[in-house]
Design an enzyme around this catalytic site. Structure first.
Site, PDB file in Angstrom:
ATOM      1  N   LEU A 143       0.754  -1.219  -0.174  1.00 55.34           N
ATOM      2  CA  LEU A 143      -0.014  -0.064   0.135  1.00 55.34           C
ATOM      3  C   LEU A 143       0.904   1.227  -0.141  1.00 55.34           C
ATOM      4  CD1 LEU A 143      -2.765  -0.664   2.857  1.00 55.34           C
ATOM      5  CD2 LEU A 143      -2.921  -1.022   0.159  1.00 55.34           C
ATOM      6  N   ASP A 144       0.593   2.511  -0.730  1.00 55.47           N
ATOM      7  CA  ASP A 144       1.213   3.462  -0.697  1.00 55.47           C
ATOM      8  C   ASP A 144       1.521   4.029   0.699  1.00 55.47           C
ATOM      9  OD1 ASP A 144       1.064   3.418  -3.164  1.00 55.47           O
ATOM     10  OD2 ASP A 144      -0.321   5.163  -3.719  1.00 55.47           O
ATOM     11  N   ARG A 145       2.406   4.692   0.977  1.00 57.24           N
ATOM     12  CA  ARG A 145       2.692   5.197   2.429  1.00 57.24           C
ATOM     13  C   ARG A 145       1.552   5.796   3.140  1.00 57.24           C
ATOM     14  NH1 ARG A 145       8.098   8.605   4.296  1.00 57.24           N
ATOM     15  NH2 ARG A 145       7.389   8.970   6.559  1.00 57.24           N
ATOM     16  N   THR A 147      -1.684   5.743   2.198  1.00 54.59           N
ATOM     17  CA  THR A 147      -2.945   4.807   2.200  1.00 54.59           C
ATOM     18  C   THR A 147      -2.986   4.176   3.331  1.00 54.59           C
ATOM     19  OG1 THR A 147      -2.898   4.911  -0.243  1.00 54.59           O
ATOM     20  CG2 THR A 147      -4.255   3.448   0.738  1.00 54.59           C
TER      21      THR A 147
END
Length: 317
Positions: A143-145, A147
């Site tokens: 997951l993106d940082r 998100t």
């Protein structure tokens, strides 16, 4: 701080968990802190033996193999992740599911999934510190940082392989909630613009719609709630491209609130004025086949307080 530790000859009997893994990949995972060039050199020189025989890097391990690892120097980091750090302790409160095979957490926004790029540690390093007996914790996906939401971590290599196959087969159902700018059109239920990942001179990753060189991408959308200030949508990424949901919403003129890469400054400013200080993108639910029990797991991660509080301040339409 780092220190060099000299290890003597190691004899390792391969169990079924690592059957089928290439010997070079096994050594790279086992000998963290040893440069890959060193590992390939000892393989090339025949210092690594399987059942007393030389092997090539692509040799696939079999259960019962006896692996000889020659004396080798490991550079070990001394700055281990402290389990007393508040951000690490917070992860204990974010466990959504756990058994001996699999761990699913509600990843906080602002925490990277792994260390690097100036970060001492991320989610996976923190979990390894919290679960010292779980020797083979590995991220199943990312997951993106910024998100938050459902994140899977495998405890065994066989579980990791099984879940990766499900991801390739597109049988894992991951649904996100996002607050986007404007009035999302009812008929806009699918976005299929191809995406291309670019790396800027600064090293920053940026994804663009690219009809020529972009990779096939698909996100399905459903309206959850309309507000005067924007729309809460559910996003189901059929493919798993970097920043896919963020770019697919932005390219249709409805960027996500507080998106510092693809967002709209006016909309972000309005949401910040209401107290939002993070990207409004949350991996809300996960549906996956358990790799061992073969039962369907349906997991939900509740919105954090910042996101839930913001929604109460918006005027429904």
């Amino acid at each position: 701080m780092t220190e060099d530790i000299k290890l003597g000859v190691q004899l390792v009997e391969i169990d079924s968990e690592f059957s089928g893994q290439r010997v070079d990949n096994f050594l790279i995972a086992r000998l963290k802190g040893v440069p890959k060039s060193v590992i390939y050199r000892v393989l090339r020189k025949g210092e690594v033996r399987i059942n007393k025989k030389r092997v090539k890097p692509e040799y696939k391990l079999q259960a019962g193999d006896l692996l000889r690892i020659p004396p080798i120097t490991v550079r070990q980091q001394n700055d281990h992740v402290s389990t007393q750090l508040a951000v690490v302790q917070q992860l204990e409160q974010q466990v959504l599911f756990e058994d001996e095979h699999l761990l699913i957490i509600n990843k906080p926004s602002g925490m990277a999934v792994h260390g690097g790029s100036g970060l001492n540690f991320g989610v996976i390093e923190a979990l390894r510190a919290l679960r010292p007996d779980a020797r083979h914790l590995e991220l199943v996906h990312r997951l993106d940082r910024d998100t938050s939401g459902c994140l899977m971590i495998a405890k065994k290599r066989s579980v990791l392989r099984h879940l990766h196959q499900q991801l390739r087969d597109k049988t894992v159902e991951k649904k996100y909630q996002a607050l986007v700018a404007g009035d999302w059109p009812s008929k806009l239920r699918k976005v299929t613009e191809p995406l291309r990942k670019n790396t800027l001179q600064s090293g920053e990753r940026v994804v663009r719609v690219d009809a020529v060189d972009g990779k096939e991408s698909e996100t399905r959308f459903r309206i959850l709630q309309r507000y005067q200030q924007g729309t809460l949508v559910e996003a189901f990424p059929v493919t798993g491209r970097t920043h896919q949901i963020r770019v697919h919403t932005a390219c249709k003129g409805h960027p996500i609130a507080c998106d510092d890469k693809y967002g709209d400054s006016d909309f972000t400013g309005q949401m910040k004025a209401l107290g939002l200080s993070r990207l409004f993108l949350h991996a809300f639910s996960l549906r996956v086949l358990h790799p061992v029990t073969e039962t369907t797991l349906s997991i939900e991660a509740p919105l954090d307080q910042d996101l839930a509080r913001l929604l109460t301040q918006l005027q429904r339409v």
